[in-house]
Design a protein around this motif. Structure first.
Motif, PDB file in Angstrom:
ATOM      1  N   GLN A 164      75.150  78.487  11.274  1.00 35.93           N
ATOM      2  CA  GLN A 164      75.689  77.376   9.726  1.00 35.93           C
ATOM      3  C   GLN A 164      77.037  76.511  10.302  1.00 35.93           C
ATOM      4  N   ASP A 165      76.826  75.143   9.523  1.00 33.33           N
ATOM      5  CA  ASP A 165      76.857  74.305  10.392  1.00 33.33           C
ATOM      6  C   ASP A 165      78.651  73.456   9.142  1.00 33.33           C
ATOM      7  N   ASP A 166      78.625  74.977   8.303  1.00 34.76           N
ATOM      8  CA  ASP A 166      79.299  74.352   7.806  1.00 34.76           C
ATOM      9  C   ASP A 166      80.413  75.210   6.717  1.00 34.76           C
ATOM     10  N   PHE A 167      80.733  76.023   8.017  1.00 38.74           N
ATOM     11  CA  PHE A 167      81.945  77.080   7.814  1.00 38.74           C
ATOM     12  C   PHE A 167      81.773  78.532   9.800  1.00 38.74           C
ATOM     13  N   ALA A 168      82.691  78.283   9.911  1.00 42.39           N
ATOM     14  CA  ALA A 168      83.122  79.346  10.961  1.00 42.39           C
ATOM     15  C   ALA A 168      83.798  80.056  11.299  1.00 42.39           C
ATOM     16  N   VAL A 169      84.497  80.750  11.642  1.00 41.91           N
ATOM     17  CA  VAL A 169      85.863  81.542  12.324  1.00 41.91           C
ATOM     18  C   VAL A 169      86.295  81.813  13.537  1.00 41.91           C
ATOM     19  N   LEU A 170      87.657  81.643  14.438  1.00 39.56           N
ATOM     20  CA  LEU A 170      87.426  81.565  15.353  1.00 39.56           C
ATOM     21  C   LEU A 170      89.127  82.173  15.450  1.00 39.56           C
ATOM     22  N   SER A 171      89.286  82.392  16.910  1.00 39.39           N
ATOM     23  CA  SER A 171      90.790  82.471  17.582  1.00 39.39           C
ATOM     24  C   SER A 171      91.497  81.093  18.339  1.00 39.39           C
ATOM     25  N   ASN A 172      92.216  81.299  18.646  1.00 41.60           N
ATOM     26  CA  ASN A 172      92.739  80.247  19.536  1.00 41.60           C
ATOM     27  C   ASN A 172      92.606  80.344  21.416  1.00 41.60           C
ATOM     28  N   GLU A 173      92.444  79.090  21.971  1.00 44.75           N
ATOM     29  CA  GLU A 173      91.816  79.010  22.971  1.00 44.75           C
ATOM     30  C   GLU A 173      93.041  79.126  24.119  1.00 44.75           C
ATOM     31  N   LYS A 174      93.183  80.595  24.861  1.00 43.18           N
ATOM     32  CA  LYS A 174      94.421  80.817  25.404  1.00 43.18           C
ATOM     33  C   LYS A 174      94.811  80.309  26.507  1.00 43.18           C
ATOM     34  N   GLY A 175      96.036  79.921  26.704  1.00 44.39           N
ATOM     35  CA  GLY A 175      96.717  79.339  27.902  1.00 44.39           C
ATOM     36  C   GLY A 175      96.283  77.957  27.410  1.00 44.39           C
ATOM     37  N   VAL A 176      95.872  77.476  26.286  1.00 47.66           N
ATOM     38  CA  VAL A 176      95.749  75.844  26.805  1.00 47.66           C
ATOM     39  C   VAL A 176      97.012  75.502  26.087  1.00 47.66           C
ATOM     40  N   ARG A 177      98.002  74.870  26.367  1.00 49.89           N
ATOM     41  CA  ARG A 177      98.785  74.347  25.776  1.00 49.89           C
ATOM     42  C   ARG A 177      99.577  72.686  25.533  1.00 49.89           C
ATOM     43  N   TYR A 178      97.673  72.146  25.119  1.00 50.47           N
ATOM     44  CA  TYR A 178      98.170  71.002  24.278  1.00 50.47           C
ATOM     45  C   TYR A 178      97.291  70.386  23.931  1.00 50.47           C
ATOM     46  N   TYR A 193     104.045  76.188  18.881  1.00 49.55           N
ATOM     47  CA  TYR A 193     103.537  75.004  18.783  1.00 49.55           C
ATOM     48  C   TYR A 193     104.098  73.916  18.248  1.00 49.55           C
ATOM     49  N   LYS A 194     104.142  72.753  18.850  1.00 49.69           N
ATOM     50  CA  LYS A 194     104.723  71.472  17.759  1.00 49.69           C
ATOM     51  C   LYS A 194     103.267  71.477  17.686  1.00 49.69           C
ATOM     52  N   LYS A 195     102.802  70.761  15.782  1.00 52.61           N
ATOM     53  CA  LYS A 195     101.850  70.190  15.903  1.00 52.61           C
ATOM     54  C   LYS A 195     101.664  68.597  14.892  1.00 52.61           C
ATOM     55  N   THR A 196     100.969  68.370  15.104  1.00 54.86           N
ATOM     56  CA  THR A 196     100.708  67.194  14.250  1.00 54.86           C
ATOM     57  C   THR A 196      99.742  66.788  13.721  1.00 54.86           C
ATOM     58  N   VAL A 197      99.826  66.230  12.141  1.00 49.08           N
ATOM     59  CA  VAL A 197      98.786  66.178  11.256  1.00 49.08           C
ATOM     60  C   VAL A 197      98.594  65.024  10.288  1.00 49.08           C
ATOM     61  N   GLY A 198      98.059  64.174  11.092  1.00 47.53           N
ATOM     62  CA  GLY A 198      98.887  62.550  10.279  1.00 47.53           C
ATOM     63  C   GLY A 198      99.854  62.076  10.244  1.00 47.53           C
ATOM     64  N   HIS A 199     100.767  62.072   9.016  1.00 45.37           N
ATOM     65  CA  HIS A 199     101.917  61.298   9.285  1.00 45.37           C
ATOM     66  C   HIS A 199     102.812  62.715   9.089  1.00 45.37           C
ATOM     67  N   ILE A 228      94.259  62.245  11.994  1.00 45.23           N
ATOM     68  CA  ILE A 228      94.213  63.239  12.844  1.00 45.23           C
ATOM     69  C   ILE A 228      95.193  63.907  13.467  1.00 45.23           C
ATOM     70  N   THR A 229      94.879  65.150  14.721  1.00 44.38           N
ATOM     71  CA  THR A 229      95.936  65.963  14.205  1.00 44.38           C
ATOM     72  C   THR A 229      95.800  66.069  15.641  1.00 44.38           C
ATOM     73  N   SER A 230      96.807  66.499  16.316  1.00 45.47           N
ATOM     74  CA  SER A 230      96.971  67.166  17.833  1.00 45.47           C
ATOM     75  C   SER A 230      98.017  67.982  17.867  1.00 45.47           C
ATOM     76  N   PHE A 231      98.423  68.824  19.528  1.00 48.51           N
ATOM     77  CA  PHE A 231      99.314  69.454  19.327  1.00 48.51           C
ATOM     78  C   PHE A 231     100.043  69.692  20.926  1.00 48.51           C
ATOM     79  N   GLU A 232     100.901  69.960  21.036  1.00 52.94           N
ATOM     80  CA  GLU A 232     101.470  70.336  21.973  1.00 52.94           C
ATOM     81  C   GLU A 232     102.919  71.411  22.782  1.00 52.94           C
ATOM     82  N   ASP A 233     102.956  71.949  23.176  1.00 52.00           N
ATOM     83  CA  ASP A 233     103.725  72.738  23.867  1.00 52.00           C
ATOM     84  C   ASP A 233     104.105  74.032  23.387  1.00 52.00           C
ATOM     85  N   ALA A 234     102.320  74.291  23.145  1.00 50.96           N
ATOM     86  CA  ALA A 234     102.442  76.114  23.445  1.00 50.96           C
ATOM     87  C   ALA A 234     103.046  76.455  23.929  1.00 50.96           C
TER      88      ALA A 234
END
Length: 305
Positions: free
Chosen positions: A37-51, A70-76, A94-100
């Motif tokens: 499927q290219d329109d659905f998936a399920v997964l966990s986070n990548e362990k040890g990735v801090r940002y 962790y700190k998440k940025t989603v748009g504004h 646009i989304t990003s994260f840090e300090d996981a």
């Protein structure tokens, strides 16, 4: 040199996730590239990735946080993701994260709208479920009972993806619809317990941040945004500081910096082309701006990607 900007789809996200050296036989989510499927998936986070650097996707994500933060940025919106919470990421931003934290544990469902609207759910109903409340950060706290129920729902979705039994796509659509309604229930509960919607200052700061998201490429000063909101620059500066602890100009510059990171890491644009796209006078001005935020210049940033 290509000027195409990378937008991640579900297959590319899964491939990157599955081939990550940080993942070893996860007990949750899709674990091989045979998922069709290219329109659905399920997964966990990548362990040890801090940002994670700023990215854009063509799909939605509904993410359950079981432990860590962790700190998440989603748009504004910039918010703290915490245990026993659920949050939504829209492809509009646009989304990003840090300090996981090291103990971060996430369950994530990724989907495109077509997965549910294709002979299953009317688009206007789905839009209402995905809009949630646009005035607030898209994260909602859960009760102990609520998080246990949602954890079980995510795990049922994961099992269905792994087993791929008869009618598994139809069942997945039903389970995803259930998940979206549960997320909206959590949203309603959070709003009932919140008093911020009574604050005129909060509403003005929200409008300011939304306007920054829409106009950061051509509006650069606090005065321009104040004029757009029909208030004085002094008042805008005061209420932004009171509500966020940040300077209003920093909010504007932070959005420009986020876009700069995204273009530097996700496109083949040169530094000069990025400076032009962000409406800086020249590449030298852009480089000084970027270094003030990052501590190093754009060319150094590109080299470490």
């Amino acid at each position: 040199m290509s000027n195409k900007v990378t937008v991640f789809d579900i297959p590319s996200t899964l491939k990157r996730h599955i081939t990550s050296a940080n993942i070893a036989k996860p007990d949750f989510g899709i674990v091989n590239e045979n998922w069709g499927q290219d329109d659905f998936a399920v997964l966990s986070n990548e362990k040890g990735v801090r940002y994670g650097l700023p990215v854009k996707t063509d799909y939605y994500s509904v993410i359950l946080c079981l432990s860590g933060n962790y700190k998440k940025t989603v748009g504004h919106f910039v918010f703290e993701v915490y245990p026993n919470s659920i949050h939504l990421v829209s492809p509009a931003y646009i989304t990003s994260f840090e300090d996981a934290s090291d103990d971060l544990r996430l369950y994530q469902v990724l989907f495109k709208k077509d997965f549910l609207t294709h002979n299953f759910l009317k688009e206007n109903i789905l839009d209402n479920l995905l809009e949630v409340n646009p005035d607030y950060p898209p994260i909602y706290g859960l009760s102990k009972k609520g998080v246990a129920s949602l954890k079980a729902l995510y795990e049922k979705i994961s099992d269905e993806c792994r087993e791929q039994g008869a009618f598994h796509l139809q069942i997945l659509r039903l389970l995803l619809t259930d998940l979206l309604y549960e997320m909206n229930r959590a949203c309603e509960s959070c709003l009932l317990n919140s008093t911020r919607h009574l604050s005129k200052q909060y509403q003005l700061v929200y409008k300011f941040k939304k306007l920054v998201e829409e106009r950061f490429l051509d509006m650069k000063t606090v005065q321009e945004y104040a004029d757009g909101l029909f208030i004085s620059a002094k008042y805008l500066t005061e209420i932004v500081k009171n509500e966020t602890g940040q300077n209003a100009l920093h909010v504007i510059h932070n959005r420009q910096f986020l876009e700069a990171q995204y273009l530097l890491s996700s496109s083949g644009l040169s530094i000069k082309e990025i400076a032009e796209r962000l409406n800086f006078d020249n590449s030298s001005h852009f480089s000084r701006f970027f270094k003030r935020f990052a501590g190093y210049n754009p060319s150094e940033f590109k080299q470490v990607q």
